[in-house]
Design an enzyme around this catalytic site. Sequence first.
Site, PDB file in Angstrom:
ATOM      1  N   ARG A   1       0.848  -1.200   0.000  1.00  0.00           N
ATOM      2  CA  ARG A   1       0.000   0.000   0.000  1.00  0.00           C
ATOM      3  C   ARG A   1       0.880   1.245   0.000  1.00  0.00           C
ATOM      4  O   ARG A   1       1.295   1.721   1.054  1.00  0.00           O
ATOM      5  CB  ARG A   1      -0.912   0.000   1.222  1.00  0.00           C
ATOM      6  CG  ARG A   1      -1.914  -1.139   1.229  1.00  0.00           C
ATOM      7  CD  ARG A   1      -2.778  -1.091   2.478  1.00  0.00           C
ATOM      8  NE  ARG A   1      -3.755  -2.167   2.500  1.00  0.00           N
ATOM      9  CZ  ARG A   1      -4.630  -2.367   3.491  1.00  0.00           C
ATOM     10  NH1 ARG A   1      -4.606  -1.561   4.553  1.00  0.00           N
ATOM     11  NH2 ARG A   1      -5.482  -3.366   3.438  1.00  0.00           N
TER      12      ARG A   1
ATOM     13  N   ASP B   1       1.998   5.140  -0.220  1.00  0.00           N
ATOM     14  CA  ASP B   1       1.410   6.365   0.301  1.00  0.00           C
ATOM     15  C   ASP B   1       1.173   7.384  -0.808  1.00  0.00           C
ATOM     16  O   ASP B   1       1.615   7.209  -1.942  1.00  0.00           O
ATOM     17  CB  ASP B   1       2.346   6.985   1.343  1.00  0.00           C
ATOM     18  CG  ASP B   1       2.389   6.197   2.643  1.00  0.00           C
ATOM     19  OD1 ASP B   1       1.399   5.516   2.956  1.00  0.00           O
ATOM     20  OD2 ASP B   1       3.423   6.265   3.334  1.00  0.00           O
TER      21      ASP B   1
ATOM     22  N   ARG C   1      11.476   5.845   3.723  1.00  0.00           N
ATOM     23  CA  ARG C   1      11.622   7.304   3.711  1.00  0.00           C
ATOM     24  C   ARG C   1      12.368   7.795   4.950  1.00  0.00           C
ATOM     25  O   ARG C   1      13.147   8.757   4.881  1.00  0.00           O
ATOM     26  CB  ARG C   1      10.254   7.967   3.587  1.00  0.00           C
ATOM     27  CG  ARG C   1       9.616   7.779   2.217  1.00  0.00           C
ATOM     28  CD  ARG C   1       8.144   8.153   2.212  1.00  0.00           C
ATOM     29  NE  ARG C   1       7.951   9.539   2.611  1.00  0.00           N
ATOM     30  CZ  ARG C   1       6.756  10.056   2.867  1.00  0.00           C
ATOM     31  NH1 ARG C   1       5.655   9.298   2.771  1.00  0.00           N
ATOM     32  NH2 ARG C   1       6.635  11.330   3.224  1.00  0.00           N
TER      33      ARG C   1
END
Length: 263
Positions: A60, A62, A210
């Site tokens: 999934r 972002d 990230r």
Amino acid sequence: MGSDEPASGYRRWALRIEYDGTGLVGWQRQNNGVSVQALLEEAASRLVGDAPVMTATAGRTDAGVHASSMVVQLDLPDDPRLDARQIRDGVSFHLKPHRVAILEAAQARPGWHARFSAISRRYCYTILNRPTRPVIDLNHVWHVRRPLDAGAMHEAAQSLLGRHDFSSFRAASCQASSPIRTLDRLDVTREGTFVRLDVEARSFLHHQVRNLAGSLQLVGSGQWPVARIRDVLEACDRRVAGPTAPPDGLCLIGVGYALDPFA
């Protein structure tokens, strides 16, 4: 239809898709914007006379994150007239003008599931390291003006390999039951003005890649010594790590399975 087998009267297909996440709210269907899932399900439904369809994905992503090789399962009404080429081209046609397309389609093996059958995910995070802002690569890189030492970043990254508690690199909103993950690969390389992080694991925590990029950038710019990355990992405290890098530079580039569904 989200189980290991499609519902009665449906057939499961494996899709490999690519998309530009710019302007989208991510993979998952939401009320506050356009998602990849909604676009894909609506396009597939149009292909089969507006019948309901269901999807599940290997990951999934972002808002603002891209994918060059995402794997998705699509449960369609069982119609012997539909083949892999028609699904690839037909769904891609109905996805226009959105920047989402089907690269491959194949009938799924019994018991195959896009998420639960996956044994690895691979991401690339791209930093544009130059004084001038991006133009051609806008929305696909993190622009860092300060010179980066990719060699130092790579050296620091190697201390993160293996099975660890990655709480220091986990988003506060992460819903995973455990912060323990096994990082199989984290290579940092430079190609001209681009610095790339190539990351692979069976699964990741929310914002893990990230957050790793944000901390390694501090090593590359000389603000942190190489050894600090290991200290941050062992602290198991998000507050001591670096910033969360923007979504623009992140792209899912591969999903691995014990048996390639497209072979």
